[in-house]
Design a protein around this motif. Structure first.
Motif: not given
Length: 549
Positions: A208-212, A214-215, A326-327
């Motif tokens: 979940t870290a990538p979601f945080v 790029f958000s 996309t990410l």
């Protein structure tokens, strides 16, 4: 400073004007009812079963491993005797272990109820985020209803494996809410809380870290174009890294970066994970995998809000939706429900309701007459339809096709395996389902303590390439579900995996492998050793490891 606080990339995404307007009882009641409906939907799915939904066997074993190690991180998990590094974010495991030791709940009960409680809190966290971002009260209430009723927002969170996924999602939303407040107010008191929430996200679910990340970058571009925001973000990121360091440094010390590199290789962006054709299709669909049954009403409202926002030059929410899709190839459909729900609220508040309240315009050359439908009736129909869709367990077209759990009969079959087969028995489990929803393959190693030679779970942390290999082996094995016993022997020769037993699960929602069962019953190389309402088992006659009488 005041000018910075008013800066916004959109007219529909600003500090909510109702904050200064004072409390409104009807609005507060509507907010509460919207949140309660989302929680009721989630509770229904969990309470309709007596066992954790779908997956969780790997994490169940990892909690037991943690308890056996007296809460020190083990180097490997004992799950399925597969040499899987203990590299998962451990916060959920510690929480489950403490609850198992200090409450009357059993660990199985914790795997049912803890994901539900956390997923209910996710609805509350989303409601707070919506109230902060959206300007219209109607949009806020509608977006909360949309998020609460989107199946994809809770499917993966409620399952046994949601023990970690739901905690990560919860802390991610809290982090983003705090980032917004910091960027728009420039108050440094938010920074320690951002670091704490981000660190807990990493400790709960690394994926979940990538979601945080790029958000947060999107929010920074939208609201934080000033020195304090950049510096505060860097300090918060450093604080999150320090907070989570006792875990990831321990893993690095024991295993090196290998497990993290391998796990990262199984996810990533669609540009790395999909073919060019799949990438184009995914972008064209805007990742509209909401898992709504029959008709994606909320998804279509989200798409309407998407295009309306673009026409109004309100770029943040559309950009957020595209970035998620996309990410994040693995969890994009889940995280995109945040943007979809917010945009659905925008569509209802700024497109549908204004259009319904205008003077009617004939759409047909020869009108057959207008129906006397009111806006309340139309929107109420949408709400009823979406609510009914959210309560449907199986099948869910476009999403997970199985929200079931192991039945009492299936548990009895696994108990028989634990008691009546040799400890070194090796099982081929043929369920005829994708590996993500093959609850038998995941739970048998945890509950029966026997080797399942084709189980995929956990291999994302093995050396690079092993996850893809194991997944292909599983797919090939399930191809035998509609064929004869020779298929199993061919699979064993092609993969080099030996087996002593064949396990075919039976449950009300699965009726697999009729031809394979017929062939095994008549194949002299196999012997039927168990035939119950939960499973049918065969032992290979030439095997040295047979069922004990």
């Amino acid at each position: 400073m005041a000018d910075r606080r008013r800066a916004s990339p959109s007219a529909a995404v600003v500090l909510p004007d109702h904050v200064a307007a004072g409390p409104d009882r009807r609005y507060q009641i509507a907010l509460i009812l919207a949140v309660v409906l989302g929680i009721v939907v989630r509770a229904y799915h969990v309470m309709s079963q007596d066992f954790p939904l779908n997956d969780g066997g790997l994490f169940y074993t990892m909690v037991r491993d943690l308890q056996a190690a007296h809460y020190h991180l083990p180097a490997f998990t004992s799950y399925n005797d597969a040499g899987i590094p203990y590299g998962y974010s451990p916060l959920g495991f510690y929480l489950a272990a403490f609850l198992d030791n200090w409450t009357p709940l059993s660990l199985i009960q914790i795997f049912r109820w803890l994901p539900l409680v956390t997923t209910a809190l996710i609805v509350v966290a989303f409601a707070d985020l919506a109230r902060t971002l959206l300007a219209s009260r109607t949009a806020v209430v509608t977006s909360i209803l949309a998020f609460g009723l989107l199946p994809r927002s809770f499917i993966w969170m409620l399952m046994g494996g949601g023990l970690t996924r739901s905690l990560g999602f919860l802390f991610a939303l809290i982090t983003l809410r705090l980032l917004y407040s910091f960027y728009t107010s420039c108050r440094w008191s938010y920074v320690p809380w951002i670091a704490l929430a981000a660190g807990l996200t990493v400790l709960s679910h690394l994926g979940t870290a990538p979601f945080v990340a790029f958000s947060g970058i999107l929010l920074l571009i939208a609201y934080g174009r000033h020195r304090q925001a950049l510096l505060g973000s860097a300090v918060a990121a450093l604080g999150a890294a320090v907070l989570s360091a006792p875990w990831w440094l321990t893993v690095l010390k024991v295993h090196g970066p290998g497990p993290f590199l391998a796990a990262n290789a199984t996810g990533g962006s669609i540009f790395r994970s999909l073919s060019l054709a799949d990438t184009v299709v995914t972008l064209a669909q805007l990742g509209l995998g909401t898992a709504e049954a029959v008709l994606a009403v909320i998804g279509m409202l989200g798409a309407l809000g998407f295009f309306y926002s673009l026409t109004m030059k309100d770029w943040l929410l559309p950009a957020w939706w595209i970035a998620i899709v996309t990410l994040d190839a693995r969890q994009g459909s889940t995280f995109s429900t945040v943007a979809i729900a917010l945009l659905a609220g925008v569509a209802v508040a700024h497109v549908l309701l204004p259009a319904m309240r205008r003077i009617p315009v004939t759409t047909l050359r020869q009108s057959p007459g207008r129906a006397g439908w009111t806006p309340e009736f139309v929107l109420g129909s949408f709400l009823v339809f979406a609510t009914a869709s959210a309560f449907i367990r199986t099948p869910i077209p476009g999403g997970m096709t199985d929200m079931g759990a192991l039945t009492a009969d299936e548990l009895e079959a696994m108990s028989w395996v634990a008691e009546e087969t040799a400890p070194d028995a090796r099982f081929l489990i043929v369920a005829g389902t994708p590996w993500e929803i093959d609850r038998t393959s995941e739970w048998l190693p945890a509950l029966a303590n026997r080797k399942s030679v084709a189980t995929v779970q956990g291999f994302e942390w093995r050396p690079l390439g092993e996850f893809a290999r194991k997944k292909q082996e599983y797919i090939d094995l399930q191809g035998c579900a509609g064929w004869i016993s020779q298929c199993l022997r061919d699979w064993s020769q092609n993969t080099g995996e030996s087996f002593t037993h064949v396990y075919i699960p039976k449950s009300p929602d699965r009726n697999c492998c009729q031809l394979l069962r017929y062939s095994l019953e008549r194949d002299r190389r196999y012997r039927l050793i168990y035939d119950g309402p939960g499973a049918v088992l065969f032992a290979r006659r030439q095997s040295k490891v047979l069922a004990r009488r």
